[in-house]
Write a protein that holds these residues in place. Structure first.
Motif, PDB file in Angstrom:
ATOM      1  N   LEU A  26       4.933  10.536  -6.694  1.00 44.35           N
ATOM      2  CA  LEU A  26       3.606   9.961  -6.892  1.00 44.35           C
ATOM      3  C   LEU A  26       3.785   8.490  -7.257  1.00 44.35           C
ATOM      4  CD1 LEU A  26       0.520  10.680  -7.195  1.00 44.35           C
ATOM      5  CD2 LEU A  26       1.015  10.948  -9.642  1.00 44.35           C
ATOM      6  N   LEU A  27       3.142   7.594  -6.514  1.00 43.92           N
ATOM      7  CA  LEU A  27       3.346   6.156  -6.693  1.00 43.92           C
ATOM      8  C   LEU A  27       2.059   5.462  -7.130  1.00 43.92           C
ATOM      9  CD1 LEU A  27       5.163   5.490  -3.276  1.00 43.92           C
ATOM     10  CD2 LEU A  27       6.234   6.115  -5.459  1.00 43.92           C
ATOM     11  N   ALA A  28       2.207   4.324  -7.776  1.00 48.89           N
ATOM     12  CA  ALA A  28       1.076   3.430  -8.017  1.00 48.89           C
ATOM     13  C   ALA A  28       0.922   2.438  -6.873  1.00 48.89           C
ATOM     14  CB  ALA A  28       1.257   2.677  -9.331  1.00 48.89           C
ATOM     15  N   GLY A  29       1.901   2.416  -5.976  1.00 54.10           N
ATOM     16  CA  GLY A  29       1.925   1.526  -4.821  1.00 54.10           C
ATOM     17  C   GLY A  29       3.333   1.484  -4.257  1.00 54.10           C
ATOM     18  N   GLY A  30       3.458   0.927  -3.045  1.00 50.35           N
ATOM     19  CA  GLY A  30       4.787   0.709  -2.481  1.00 50.35           C
ATOM     20  C   GLY A  30       5.253   1.709  -1.457  1.00 50.35           C
ATOM     21  N   GLY A  31       4.409   2.672  -1.068  1.00 54.97           N
ATOM     22  CA  GLY A  31       4.854   3.752  -0.192  1.00 54.97           C
ATOM     23  C   GLY A  31       5.044   3.382   1.261  1.00 54.97           C
ATOM     24  N   TYR A  32       4.335   2.350   1.749  1.00 53.75           N
ATOM     25  CA  TYR A  32       4.454   1.966   3.158  1.00 53.75           C
ATOM     26  C   TYR A  32       5.656   1.027   3.312  1.00 53.75           C
ATOM     27  CZ  TYR A  32      -0.508   3.345   3.963  1.00 53.75           C
ATOM     28  OH  TYR A  32      -1.718   4.012   4.076  1.00 53.75           O
ATOM     29  N   ALA A  33       6.844   1.543   3.098  1.00 53.99           N
ATOM     30  CA  ALA A  33       8.041   0.698   3.093  1.00 53.99           C
ATOM     31  C   ALA A  33       9.275   1.556   3.329  1.00 53.99           C
ATOM     32  CB  ALA A  33       8.155  -0.037   1.751  1.00 53.99           C
ATOM     33  N   GLU A  34      10.407   0.896   3.486  1.00 56.28           N
ATOM     34  CA  GLU A  34      11.669   1.610   3.675  1.00 56.28           C
ATOM     35  C   GLU A  34      12.276   2.055   2.354  1.00 56.28           C
ATOM     36  OE1 GLU A  34      13.423  -0.207   7.803  1.00 56.28           O
ATOM     37  OE2 GLU A  34      13.696  -1.431   6.001  1.00 56.28           O
ATOM     38  N   GLU A  77       0.231  13.308  -3.878  1.00 55.29           N
ATOM     39  CA  GLU A  77      -1.102  12.832  -4.244  1.00 55.29           C
ATOM     40  C   GLU A  77      -2.114  13.979  -4.277  1.00 55.29           C
ATOM     41  OE1 GLU A  77      -4.061   9.893  -5.227  1.00 55.29           O
ATOM     42  OE2 GLU A  77      -1.881   9.758  -5.194  1.00 55.29           O
ATOM     43  N   VAL A  78      -2.112  14.826  -3.243  1.00 56.35           N
ATOM     44  CA  VAL A  78      -3.081  15.928  -3.237  1.00 56.35           C
ATOM     45  C   VAL A  78      -2.746  16.947  -4.320  1.00 56.35           C
ATOM     46  CG1 VAL A  78      -3.724  15.672  -0.814  1.00 56.35           C
ATOM     47  CG2 VAL A  78      -1.854  17.213  -1.420  1.00 56.35           C
ATOM     48  N   ALA A  79      -1.470  17.229  -4.510  1.00 54.64           N
ATOM     49  CA  ALA A  79      -1.079  18.217  -5.519  1.00 54.64           C
ATOM     50  C   ALA A  79      -1.489  17.766  -6.914  1.00 54.64           C
ATOM     51  CB  ALA A  79       0.419  18.469  -5.453  1.00 54.64           C
ATOM     52  N   CYS A  80      -1.202  16.508  -7.229  1.00 49.23           N
ATOM     53  CA  CYS A  80      -1.536  16.012  -8.568  1.00 49.23           C
ATOM     54  C   CYS A  80      -3.038  15.851  -8.755  1.00 49.23           C
ATOM     55  CB  CYS A  80      -0.807  14.687  -8.822  1.00 49.23           C
ATOM     56  SG  CYS A  80       0.981  14.858  -8.990  1.00 49.23           S
ATOM     57  N   THR A  81      -3.743  15.424  -7.717  1.00 50.53           N
ATOM     58  CA  THR A  81      -5.199  15.291  -7.807  1.00 50.53           C
ATOM     59  C   THR A  81      -5.860  16.647  -7.991  1.00 50.53           C
ATOM     60  OG1 THR A  81      -5.220  13.272  -6.462  1.00 50.53           O
ATOM     61  CG2 THR A  81      -7.264  14.529  -6.584  1.00 50.53           C
ATOM     62  N   VAL A  82      -5.490  17.602  -7.150  1.00 52.78           N
ATOM     63  CA  VAL A  82      -6.127  18.921  -7.207  1.00 52.78           C
ATOM     64  C   VAL A  82      -5.775  19.635  -8.504  1.00 52.78           C
ATOM     65  CG1 VAL A  82      -6.172  21.215  -6.152  1.00 52.78           C
ATOM     66  CG2 VAL A  82      -6.357  19.161  -4.720  1.00 52.78           C
ATOM     67  N   TRP A  83      -4.500  19.647  -8.870  1.00 49.49           N
ATOM     68  CA  TRP A  83      -4.115  20.404 -10.062  1.00 49.49           C
ATOM     69  C   TRP A  83      -4.747  19.816 -11.322  1.00 49.49           C
ATOM     70  CZ3 TRP A  83      -2.117  25.092  -9.969  1.00 49.49           C
ATOM     71  CH2 TRP A  83      -1.722  25.662 -11.193  1.00 49.49           C
ATOM     72  N   SER A  84      -4.742  18.480 -11.434  1.00 47.16           N
ATOM     73  CA  SER A  84      -5.287  17.862 -12.650  1.00 47.16           C
ATOM     74  C   SER A  84      -6.796  18.059 -12.745  1.00 47.16           C
ATOM     75  CB  SER A  84      -4.935  16.369 -12.702  1.00 47.16           C
ATOM     76  OG  SER A  84      -5.504  15.669 -11.613  1.00 47.16           O
ATOM     77  N   ILE A 139       0.842  -1.196   0.000  1.00 46.71           N
ATOM     78  CA  ILE A 139       0.000   0.000   0.000  1.00 46.71           C
ATOM     79  C   ILE A 139       0.881   1.251   0.000  1.00 46.71           C
ATOM     80  CG2 ILE A 139      -1.722   1.287   1.343  1.00 46.71           C
ATOM     81  CD1 ILE A 139      -2.753  -1.357   2.404  1.00 46.71           C
ATOM     82  N   GLY A 140       0.353   2.352  -0.516  1.00 44.74           N
ATOM     83  CA  GLY A 140       1.041   3.635  -0.410  1.00 44.74           C
ATOM     84  C   GLY A 140       1.187   4.328  -1.739  1.00 44.74           C
ATOM     85  N   LEU A 141       0.502   5.496  -1.908  1.00 46.70           N
ATOM     86  CA  LEU A 141       0.435   6.176  -3.196  1.00 46.70           C
ATOM     87  C   LEU A 141       1.349   7.390  -3.286  1.00 46.70           C
ATOM     88  CD1 LEU A 141      -3.419   5.984  -3.766  1.00 46.70           C
ATOM     89  CD2 LEU A 141      -1.635   4.462  -4.630  1.00 46.70           C
ATOM     90  N   GLU A 142       2.148   7.650  -2.259  1.00 47.42           N
ATOM     91  CA  GLU A 142       3.082   8.775  -2.295  1.00 47.42           C
ATOM     92  C   GLU A 142       4.146   8.575  -1.237  1.00 47.42           C
ATOM     93  OE1 GLU A 142       0.900  12.380  -1.354  1.00 47.42           O
ATOM     94  OE2 GLU A 142      -0.447  11.234  -0.053  1.00 47.42           O
ATOM     95  N   CYS A 143       5.267   9.259  -1.418  1.00 49.12           N
ATOM     96  CA  CYS A 143       6.344   9.160  -0.441  1.00 49.12           C
ATOM     97  C   CYS A 143       7.277  10.338  -0.601  1.00 49.12           C
ATOM     98  CB  CYS A 143       7.116   7.846  -0.595  1.00 49.12           C
ATOM     99  SG  CYS A 143       8.216   7.813  -2.040  1.00 49.12           S
TER     100      CYS A 143
END
Length: 321
Positions: free
Chosen positions: A88-96, A122-129, A61-65
């Motif tokens: 901006l991620l498609a996944g993998g953010g809850y990790a080292e 995530e918020v920046a790309c969602t809001v701006w787009s 899980i994890g859409l940004e880091c």
């Protein structure tokens, strides 16, 4: 490395901090040593087994880091090892560690620390787009965002205000609305006691996270040539669309998602964010709003916090060193 894994679909208690294989960057990718990630409502759905990652994306899980680049894949020339970035991620953010296409990486804005920067992609790309690229919000127009106290909402208020719009928000308590007003909201509506159509009257762009339950009233509140941007379905997935009202108003309804876009599609949004939105962040006109910071290994508590809907702004997962 360590990462949060999902033992089985279920509640927050199924999230576990376990050892997994280290990722390695492929062509066009970078490896980021993660400082922090952030919790999004899509993460809650994935934990429940309701929102699987796109084909080829990490199951983690994890859409940004945010963090530091530690390795470059073949062909990457725009970044260097040691750069502090967020992504901006498609996944993998809850990790080292995580690998991500270089096109989806952003520099940490000046004036923002590397941990706080995890709250932005995530918020920046969602809001701006949605609000600017597709919603075409202009100076002098009225903008309505539902859920103004959340991560998307707190960011959208500031962006719309910086663009010269009149900003209206809905939220579930007077205290949360007061804080939205401090961020620049001009019209505040307690959705538990007020009707946003009666209070706002007319909006050129509506950013909606509710979906079905708000659909008829969102159409009612749209101005002529108004644009309804649907980004969530917390209020249900099926609703009736009043076509006659849409025709009379020459209005448009658009539903968008970010995670499932191609690398090129995400890269185009990231490039726009870097060029147009990052200067607003660096000037202080748009500030990251972080409500809670939780150790990454305790992601279960972070999910409980987001599900409570009591946090103002983003919930971050900070990696322990």
């Amino acid at each position: 490395m360590h990462a949060i894994t999902v033992r089985e679909p279920g509640g927050p208690e199924v999230l576990e901090w376990t050892e997994v294989d280290d990722p390695a960057p492929g062509r066009g990718e970078v490896l980021i040593d993660i400082a922090a990630s952030a919790v999004n409502r899509a993460d809650l759905l994935q934990r429940q087994g309701l929102y699987p990652p796109p084909k080829g994306a990490s199951e983690i899980i994890g859409l940004e880091c945010s963090g530091t680049i530690t390795a470059l894949g073949e062909g990457v020339t725009d970044w260097q090892v040691g750069d502090e970035v967020c992504a901006l991620l498609a996944g993998g953010g809850y990790a080292e560690k995580v690998v991500v296409p270089a096109q989806q990486v952003l520099p940490v804005p000046s004036g923002v620390d590397v941990v706080t920067a995890a709250s932005l992609p995530e918020v920046a790309c969602t809001v701006w787009s949605n609000v600017v690229m597709d919603g075409r919000l202009k100076l002098g127009e009225t903008f309505l965002v539902h859920g103004g106290a959340g991560g998307i909402g707190t960011h959208a208020i500031q962006v719309a205000k910086a663009l010269g719009a009149t900003v209206a928000v809905t939220a579930g308590s007077d205290e949360r609305l007061r804080r939205c007003a401090e961020l620049g909201a001009d019209i505040t509506v307690n959705y538990k006691t007020q009707d946003f159509v009666a209070e706002v009257k007319s909006a050129d762009v509506v950013l909606d996270n509710m979906g079905a339950s708000y659909l008829p009233r969102n159409i009612d509140v749209l101005a002529p040539d108004g644009r309804l941007m649907i980004i969530g379905m917390q209020g249900g997935v099926k609703g009736e669309l009043p076509i006659g009202k849409l025709l009379a108003k020459r209005a448009s309804v658009m539903a968008t998602g970010l995670r499932g876009r191609s690398v090129e599609g995400k890269g185009a949004i990231v490039a726009q964010v870097r060029e147009h939105l990052w200067p607003l962040v660096e000037s202080g006109a748009v500030a990251p709003i972080v409500g809670e910071v939780v150790p990454m290994s305790n992601a279960a508590e972070a999910h409980r916090l987001l599900e409570s809907s009591n946090v103002f702004g983003k919930v971050l997962l900070k990696r322990e060193r």
